[in-house]
Design a protein around this motif. Structure first.
Motif, PDB file in Angstrom:
ATOM      1  N   ASP A  94       0.833  -1.206   0.000  1.00 52.34           N
ATOM      2  CA  ASP A  94       0.000   0.000   0.000  1.00 52.34           C
ATOM      3  C   ASP A  94       0.867   1.254   0.000  1.00 52.34           C
ATOM      4  O   ASP A  94       0.565   2.239  -0.687  1.00 52.34           O
ATOM      5  CB  ASP A  94      -0.930  -0.004   1.226  1.00 52.34           C
ATOM      6  CG  ASP A  94      -1.977  -1.107   1.152  1.00 52.34           C
ATOM      7  OD1 ASP A  94      -2.250  -1.566   0.016  1.00 52.34           O
ATOM      8  OD2 ASP A  94      -2.483  -1.524   2.200  1.00 52.34           O
ATOM      9  N   SER A 136       3.812   1.504  -1.240  1.00 49.45           N
ATOM     10  CA  SER A 136       4.473   1.638  -2.539  1.00 49.45           C
ATOM     11  C   SER A 136       3.539   2.239  -3.591  1.00 49.45           C
ATOM     12  O   SER A 136       3.979   2.986  -4.467  1.00 49.45           O
ATOM     13  CB  SER A 136       4.969   0.271  -3.004  1.00 49.45           C
ATOM     14  OG  SER A 136       3.883  -0.585  -3.311  1.00 49.45           O
ATOM     15  N   THR A 137       2.232   1.919  -3.515  1.00 48.94           N
ATOM     16  CA  THR A 137       1.309   2.471  -4.504  1.00 48.94           C
ATOM     17  C   THR A 137       1.079   3.958  -4.288  1.00 48.94           C
ATOM     18  O   THR A 137       0.754   4.684  -5.235  1.00 48.94           O
ATOM     19  CB  THR A 137      -0.032   1.729  -4.427  1.00 48.94           C
ATOM     20  OG1 THR A 137      -0.552   1.816  -3.084  1.00 48.94           O
ATOM     21  CG2 THR A 137       0.142   0.269  -4.799  1.00 48.94           C
ATOM     22  N   GLU A 138       1.265   4.414  -3.082  1.00 49.37           N
ATOM     23  CA  GLU A 138       1.072   5.838  -2.797  1.00 49.37           C
ATOM     24  C   GLU A 138       2.329   6.655  -3.042  1.00 49.37           C
ATOM     25  O   GLU A 138       2.277   7.892  -3.033  1.00 49.37           O
ATOM     26  CB  GLU A 138       0.641   6.011  -1.332  1.00 49.37           C
ATOM     27  CG  GLU A 138      -0.688   5.332  -0.999  1.00 49.37           C
ATOM     28  CD  GLU A 138      -0.999   5.389   0.483  1.00 49.37           C
ATOM     29  OE1 GLU A 138      -0.129   5.913   1.234  1.00 49.37           O
ATOM     30  OE2 GLU A 138      -2.070   4.915   0.895  1.00 49.37           O
TER      31      GLU A 138
END
Length: 381
Positions: free
Chosen positions: A285, A287-289
Motif C-alpha cells: 500500500d 508503494s502504490t502511494e
C-alpha cells in the motif's frame, strides 16, 4: 585449453589483473570452509594479491562430451530443466523443490509415489525471506533456467537466481555458488571449453571442463558472463554486463569487459549511489502511494522546438569535438616538447663528451711532450 588462460603478469600496475586460471576460492587460504552450506566470516578488506597468486588448485579436464553416457546425462538434465521451467512460480514449494532436485540431484532416492525421500520440510529461499522463522532448504530460482549436466552443480539454499540464467557446467568440474548470493537476469556461467588449436578441435573432438567457485554474499548483476576456472571471493560485487575472465578478490567491486577491479568494499558500504536520494518502503500500500519517476523531456510538439533541441545537441557534440581536438593538440605539443627536450639533452651530452675528449687529447699530448723534452735533456748530458 581455456580461452581466459595466459601468462602471469608481475608488473605492479597490473597486479590486480591475473589473466590466468585460478580454480579454488583464494578466500580459503584464511577461511578454511567455503562450502555452500556454511557461513564463512566476512572481511572488510580485499584478500592480498600475493595470496591469490599462490592459491589455485583446480585441474582442467578433457572429456568426450559426445559419448552416449555423457549425452544421456545431458538429455536427462534438459528434460528436468523443461519440467522446472514449466512449473508456475506460485506453485507449492514442495513441487518447485522436487523439480529443482531433479536437476541437481537426479539420482537421489525416491519413494514409491514419486516424491523425494529427502527428510524435513522443503522450504524455498523466497519463503524464508517472508518468514524469518523458516530456514531455506532450496534456493529461489526463477524460471527459465538452463543447465547442461547438473551432476556437479552445488547452489546454497539461501541464494537467489533470476530469470534466464544459463549454466554450462560439466561432469568433470564443480560449480559452487555460496550462501546469500544474488545472481541477476541473463547471466551465463561457463565451465566448459574446447581446444584453441584447429587441429585439436578437428581430431580430438574433446570438451574441457574447469571449475568455477562463487563465494558467499556475492552480488552478480544482469548480463554477466563468468568464464571457466574463475573464483569470485566472498562479498564481491560484479557490475552488469561484466565479462569475468580472472579471479575476483573478496569484498571487491568489479566491472567491465574484460573485468577490471574498481575498489575495495566495506561491510557497511553505502548503497545510495553516491548521494542519490533513497527511501525505504515497507508495504505494498505504501508503494502504490509513493511517486517515484523521472520528469519527461519537455517538447511542445512544434518543429521549432524540435529543431532547437537538435541544435542544442549539435552544439554539445561540437563542443565535445572541440575539446577532443584541443586535447589532441595539447598532447601533440607535449610530445614535441618531450622530443625537443631529448634533442637538447643529446646535444648537451655530445658537447660535454667532445670537451672531455679534447681535454684528454691535450692532457696526453702534454704528457708526451714533457717526456720527450726530458729525454732530450738527458742526451745532452
Amino acid at each position: 585449453m581455456i580461452l581466459n588462460s595466459g601468462h602471469i603478469e608481475e608488473k605492479p600496475s597490473l597486479r590486480w589483473r591475473q589473466h590466468f586460471r585460478y580454480t579454488s576460492n583464494p578466500y580459503a587460504a584464511s577461511k578454511p570452509d567455503i562450502s555452500p552450506n556454511t557461513d564463512s566470516a566476512m572481511s572488510d578488506q580485499p584478500f592480498s594479491t600475493a595470496a591469490f597468486k599462490q592459491q589455485y588448485h583446480g585441474i582442467e579436464v578433457s572429456f568426450p562430451a559426445g559419448n552416449n553416457d555423457f549425452r544421456r546425462v545431458r538429455n536427462s538434465c534438459a528434460a528436468a530443466c523443461r519440467a522446472f521451467n514449466s512449473t508456475p512460480e506460485d506453485a507449492d514449494a514442495k513441487i518447485r523443490g522436487e523439480k529443482w532436485l531433479d536437476i541437481v540431484r537426479p539420482g537421489r532416492p525416491k519413494k514409491e509415489n514419486g516424491t523425494s525421500a529427502e527428510e524435513g520440510t522443503m522450504v524455498t529461499h523466497d519463503q524464508a525471506i517472508s518468514n524469518p522463522a523458516l530456514k531455506a532448504t532450496i534456493p529461489f530460482v526463477k524460471p527459465p533456467l538452463w543447465v547442461d549436466y547438473g551432476t556437479r552443480l552445488k547452489v546454497a539454499s539461501s541464494t537467489f537466481i533470476n530469470r534466464n540464467c544459463v549454466i554450462l557446467d560439466t561432469p568433470v568440474a564443480d560449480l559452487v555458488i555460496g550462501e546469500r548470493c544474488n545472481i541477476g537476469t541473463n547471466c551465463t556461467i561457463v565451465c566448459v571449453g574446447h581446444p584453441v588449436s584447429l587441429e585439436g578441435r578437428r581430431t580430438s573432438k574433446l570438451s574441457t571442463g574447469a571449475p568455477v567457485t562463487i563465494g558467499n554474499d556475492v552480488w552478480i548483476g544482469a548480463n554477466v558472463t563468468i568464464l571457466p576456472g574463475v573464483s569470485i571471493g566472498n562479498g564481491a560485487v560484479i557490475g552488469a554486463g561484466t565479462l569475468v575472465n580472472c579471479n575476483i578478490p573478496p569484498m571487491t567491486l568489479a566491472v567491465g569487459s574484460p573485468v577490471r577491479l574498481v575498489k575495495a568494499l566495506t561491510l557497511n558500504e553505502d548503497n545510495t549511489g553516491g548521494g542519490k536520494p533513497s527511501r525505504r518502503i515497507e508495504t505494498l500500500d505504501e508503494s502504490t502511494e509513493f511517486t517515484n519517476s523521472l520528469p519527461m523531456e519537455q517538447w511542445d510538439g512544434t518543429d521549432s522546438a524540435f529543431r532547437a533541441a537538435q541544435a542544442a545537441q549539435l552544439v554539445q557534440k561540437s563542443r565535445r569535438g572541440s575539446e577532443q581536438v584541443a586535447e589532441q593538440r595539447r598532447e601533440e605539443q607535449r610530445e614535441r616538447l618531450r622530443k625537443s627536450e631529448i634533442v637538447v639533452i643529446a646535444a648537451v651530452t655530445t658537447v660535454v663528451l667532445a670537451l672531455l675528449m679534447l681535454f684528454s687529447l691535450f692532457f696526453f699530448a702534454g704528457l708526451y711532450l714533457g717526456e720527450s723534452r726530458g729525454c732530450l735533456r738527458s742526451s745532452d748530458l
